[in-house]
Design an enzyme around this catalytic site. Sequence first.
Site, PDB file in Angstrom:
ATOM      1  N   ASP A 100     -58.404  43.748  39.517  1.00  0.00           N
ATOM      2  CA  ASP A 100     -59.362  42.679  40.538  1.00  0.00           C
ATOM      3  C   ASP A 100     -59.076  41.311  39.749  1.00  0.00           C
ATOM      4  O   ASP A 100     -59.249  41.253  38.512  1.00  0.00           O
ATOM      5  CB  ASP A 100     -61.119  43.131  40.416  1.00  0.00           C
ATOM      6  CG  ASP A 100     -61.669  42.204  40.948  1.00  0.00           C
ATOM      7  OD1 ASP A 100     -61.158  41.038  41.168  1.00  0.00           O
ATOM      8  OD2 ASP A 100     -63.101  42.579  41.374  1.00  0.00           O
ATOM      9  N   HIS A 101     -58.498  40.482  40.570  1.00  0.00           N
ATOM     10  CA  HIS A 101     -58.010  39.266  39.904  1.00  0.00           C
ATOM     11  C   HIS A 101     -58.831  38.300  39.464  1.00  0.00           C
ATOM     12  O   HIS A 101     -58.740  37.262  38.804  1.00  0.00           O
ATOM     13  CB  HIS A 101     -56.955  38.626  40.774  1.00  0.00           C
ATOM     14  CG  HIS A 101     -55.883  37.921  39.826  1.00  0.00           C
ATOM     15  ND1 HIS A 101     -56.234  37.516  38.622  1.00  0.00           N
ATOM     16  CD2 HIS A 101     -54.538  37.560  40.219  1.00  0.00           C
ATOM     17  CE1 HIS A 101     -55.084  36.795  38.239  1.00  0.00           C
ATOM     18  NE2 HIS A 101     -54.071  36.819  39.199  1.00  0.00           N
TER      19      HIS A 101
END
Length: 571
Positions: free
Chosen positions: A543-544
């Site tokens: 998850d950036h």
Amino acid sequence: MALVDIKVPDIGDFDEVGVIELLVKVGDTVKAEQSLITVESDKASMEIPSSHAGVIKELKVALGDKVKEGSVIAVIEAAGASAAAAPAAAPAPAPVAASAAAPVAAPAPAAAAPAPAASGRIEVRVPDIGDFKDVAVIELLVKPGDSIKVEQSLFTVESDKASMEIPSPAAGVLRELKVKIGDTVNIGDLVAIMEGAVPASTAPIPPGTPTLDLPAAQSEPDTPTPRHLPVEEAKPLSDGGAPAAAPVAPPHAPGAPTLGLPHASPSVRKFARELGVPLDEVKGSGPKGRITQDDIQNFTKQVMSGATQTRAIAAKAPAAASGGSGVGLDLLPWPKVDFTKFGPVERKDLSRIKKISGANLHRNWVVIPHVTNHDDADITDLEAFRVQFNKENEKSGVKVTMLAFMIKAAVAALKKFPEFNSSLDGDQLVLKNYFHIGFAADTPNGLVVPVIRDADKKGIVQISQEMGDLAKKARDGKLGPADMTGGCFSISSLGGIGGRYFTPIINAPEVAIMGVCKSSLEPKWDGKQFAPRLMLPLSLSWDHRVIDGAAAARFNVYFASLLADFRRIVM
Ligand code: CAO
């Protein structure tokens, strides 16, 4: 019968306003004064009515278009009208500026330059809001003690055709607010006391003069303030004496149905648009279900934390199949095809697991900015050890799997990179001090993710045994919620099947997932020669919002190094 261009009447000082709703379509028969479109500025939303009765032949505007006074919005075949008699946009109505201190009796232009200001108590009164009587206060936007800028909206009032924010005529500190939600106000009512710079010249409101004006104040040139609203009886005559296209609307009728749009002030609408929040999905906490800025913020927080989903996200998979509109994401509607035209078909209901997991997967895919890093782990030695170990322990009945080693390696990597063992909660990151690892299991009814609890406290054999038990339970459809909740990180292994790399979808609220595919023997250069090595393809999705690319690459490298030499795990 004649074709008549319906134009935008005088809407005040705006250069351009956005079209936010089309209220009619081509072919509709409309009455004179029936609303055709809704336009919106940052301070007011208003409906533009038709100046003629007739049939809509052409709509000249689309959602999102900008219009201004004189823009043609529709062509109508008007009953009994001649083209020559078609009115142009309404002439500018009597200009009125906002009241501040004592109103001046003589008329003055709307854009009157402010006279030198004095300092002191300012009585803020309701400016000219057209012919509306007893307009309801629906939202307070400031409170006593607030420092107010010129033009800052103080509160919102609403009629059945428009909502408008009443701006402050001056800068200063708000000492007293004389209105509360639910009050009704009229032109000239004292609504607030301020202390600050007083504009000496205020706008006149000739008593009894019908006007189309909305609240106005001494506008800064680049911040136009909406002035004009459709009002009843306000029918200014054109030069030739013919009725102009001045919009007419009934006065505010308490309890009357409001616009087809969700109940929210223009500034709240703008705020929602900026965040991409679908207003019609937000539950309003204000009076009569009105949507406030807090409601938008809370909705956004809930969507981001995964606690709620927008309709577009939640309904996508099932709705798509049943022909959802796709409006929320601005997508084309799902294609509706009569497959029987092309050949024989059968229909089968989606399994319960597929329906649930599909909706979850889709939410996660849409909400989480996924990135996937691919790498390879050299598992030659580990696989040799695993095979040897299983041979030696054949009688134990437990088969040690590569996945069990990977679960142990994941625990070590989570310890080294704690942000991978976290969840997003609004603006906070919840870092976990426990290590529950989920693994994707393929079952006849669909995908499930059982969880090995406290994997840090368990050995490889125990993990293998528990995995075998959970996988069996999964295939038998006997997993309970406790078997599938509380995971920190997941591993999805397709190694027993095949493939090289893929993009696993993160199992929210986790922030990363490791996908592994089938290992294969590959020639690797050992510095002197090519040697056959068993390489395991890794695909780490992360998850950036929580993890950066460099950290993900390091995680993968570390994870691979553990599998390459499992002794590192105890170092
Ligand atoms: N490379 C090569 N062979 C592998 C391998 C790999 N990465 N992983 C497993 N294998 C081999 C095993 O050694 C085993 O071989 P043997 O029978 O000769 O010992 C065979 O493949 C079958 O293994 P398995 O799949 O039964 O066991 P597992 O521990 O690897 O996996 C489970 C268990 C439950 C995870 C698996 O059965 C499963 O359901 N996998 C599918 C997961 C899935 O659908 N993921 C996609 C989700 S979408 O994100």
